[in-house]
Enzyme design. Structure first.
Site, mmCIF file in Angstrom:
data_model
loop_
_atom_site.group_PDB
_atom_site.id
_atom_site.type_symbol
_atom_site.label_atom_id
_atom_site.label_comp_id
_atom_site.label_asym_id
_atom_site.label_seq_id
_atom_site.Cartn_x
_atom_site.Cartn_y
_atom_site.Cartn_z
ATOM 1 N N GLY A 228 10.721 -23.583 -2.157
ATOM 2 C CA GLY A 228 9.565 -24.353 -2.610
ATOM 3 C C GLY A 228 9.781 -25.115 -3.903
ATOM 4 O O GLY A 228 8.823 -25.373 -4.638
ATOM 5 N N SER B 154 10.551 -28.297 -4.400
ATOM 6 C CA SER B 154 9.901 -29.618 -4.435
ATOM 7 C C SER B 154 8.393 -29.476 -4.613
ATOM 8 O O SER B 154 7.754 -30.270 -5.305
ATOM 9 C CB SER B 154 10.214 -30.415 -3.159
ATOM 10 O OG SER B 154 9.621 -29.804 -2.032
ATOM 11 N N GLY C 95 15.002 -23.415 0.365
ATOM 12 C CA GLY C 95 13.798 -22.945 1.042
ATOM 13 C C GLY C 95 12.871 -22.156 0.134
ATOM 14 O O GLY C 95 12.074 -21.345 0.605
ATOM 15 N N ASP D 14 3.624 -24.461 0.734
ATOM 16 C CA ASP D 14 4.383 -24.361 -0.518
ATOM 17 C C ASP D 14 3.554 -24.824 -1.717
ATOM 18 O O ASP D 14 3.545 -24.181 -2.769
ATOM 19 C CB ASP D 14 5.673 -25.185 -0.435
ATOM 20 C CG ASP D 14 6.693 -24.577 0.519
ATOM 21 O OD1 ASP D 14 6.309 -23.685 1.298
ATOM 22 O OD2 ASP D 14 7.867 -24.989 0.486
#
Length: 398
Positions: free
Chosen positions: A146, A148, A144, A206
């Protein structure tokens, strides 16, 4: 022909305040985390484009004529991973990459995002020259944080620069440089498309944090970067307890439907914390004062209690808060909860001994711990010589 060896980096992100409440239209504050993803560009063999992602075990290379033959109808279309368009020869991008339809492994999604962005950007702005790309990240995947989006931002910046859609702002002799506001907006829009390939329906938060850095406010789909925010030291702790965001979100919704008169004021209070925190953060650069930190610590404590009331706490997160409290430090979960990660504020007067002792105690619980910063810069271009030895080593191992 691409002649320079350069690196691009982008930060991860944490939610400072507003997780879960944001789903119901309340304010959330997302901040850039100074654990970064790095992408190294260097000239490649003529007629070849290669990408290496040592963190997820990807090492792929394609001949560029084959890639450009695939472009077909991809230009200008943003698609989720389920519906990547077919090329002019009727072959889909996953088929071309040898990836089964519907594959969800990180290495498959990372490869698809690279191919899709490469084909779509080159179709709009011109062919990508022959280069070798290596990507390595300090961010853990699936936590969680970010990871990616940081990858998608690095790819967007690198590919747009290679095609000439944005400038190469790094002058000879400089160690780092950043793009103009207009160029950052273009990077962000393409990074969002990469995130769509990986996640299907991302919020856009993100990739925006990865692009602009600092902090941003998110409410009901509207993203507003905050103008000036301080860089704050934190401990980031991964409890390594897996959780399902979907199940946790559904649980919160069920609780609100069951006890609206009790739960709605909790959501309103979380919203107020986000807004008060924004005011404090925006006041800090112009008027640095030690008095700001106890206020930020109280916000952490109050919000953590609220998140437990919403039902997204976990014994591992309670333990994290207890351990750090024993060293007079204040923590809260970040993200979905139910395990996952927590953040601990480190005010400037925190003794190095207290930080080290807290880290040792957290690691003794089986957690993974990093001392880092929030409010970090967004996507940045680097000369390779300016990178740390660790990063340089990681980027030259493939």
């Amino acid at each position: 022909m691409w002649a320079r060896e350069l690196a691009v980096s982008a930060p991860g992100k944490v939610i400072l305040h507003g997780e879960h409440a944001v789903v119901l239209g309340k304010v959330a504050l997302a901040v850039a985390l100074d654990l970064r993803t790095f992408l190294r560009l260097r000239p490649g063999a003529e007629g070849r484009l290669s990408v290496s992602l040592p963190g997820v075990g990807v090492q792929r290379s394609w001949d560029t004529p084959g890639l450009w033959a695939l472009r077909g109808r991809i230009a200008g279309k943003s698609r989720g991973k389920e519906e990547l368009p077919r090329g002019s020869e009727g072959i889909s991008v996953p088929e071309f990459a040898g990836i089964p339809a519907g594959a969800s492994a990180p290495e498959s999604l990372a490869t698809l995002a690279f191919l899709y962005m490469c084909l779509a950007i080159s179709a709009k702005y011109g062919d990508v020259p022959s280069v070798d790309i290596v990507v390595w990240s300090e961010l853990p995947t699936g936590a969680g944080l970010g990871s990616s989006a940081a990858y998608a931002v690095c790819l967007a910046a690198a590919l747009l620069m290679l095609c000439g859609a944005i400038s190469c702002p790094l002058q000879e002799g400089e160690s780092t440089a950043r793009w103009t506001e207009e160029e950052l907006t273009l990077i962000n829009s393409w990074a969002f498309r990469g995130e769509q390939v990986i996640h299907g329906n991302p919020s856009g938060v993100d990739n925006a944090v990865g692009t602009w850095g600092g902090a941003l406010r998110y409410q009901a789909g509207k993203i507003t970067p905050l103008k000036r925010v301080p860089t704050l030291r934190i401990l980031l702790t991964n409890t390594k307890v897996p959780r399902s965001t979907k199940i946790l979100v559904a649980g919160v919704k069920e609780k609100i439907l069951k006890f609206p008169a009790i739960m709605n004021p909790v959501l309103d209070s979380i919203d107020a914390i986000s807004q008060e925190c924004q005011s404090v953060l925006e006041a800090m650069p112009a008027n640095p004062s030690p008095e700001h930190y106890p206020v930020l610590e109280e916000f952490f404590d109050i919000n953590q209690h609220h998140l437990n009331v919403l039902g997204v706490g976990h014994p591992s997160l309670d333990r994290l808060c207890q351990v750090t409290a024993s060293h007079s430090l204040h923590s809260k979960l970040t993200g979905a909860g139910g395990g996952g990660c927590g953040i601990t504020l480190l005010p400037p007067d925190t003794s190095p001994l207290a930080v080290e002792a807290a880290k040792q105690d957290l690691c003794a619980c089986g957690f993974e711990c990093w001392e880092t910063k929030i409010g970090a810069p967004g996507v940045t271009l680097h000369s390779c010589s300016s990178l740390s030895a660790q990063v340089l080593h990681a980027l030259t191992q493939s």
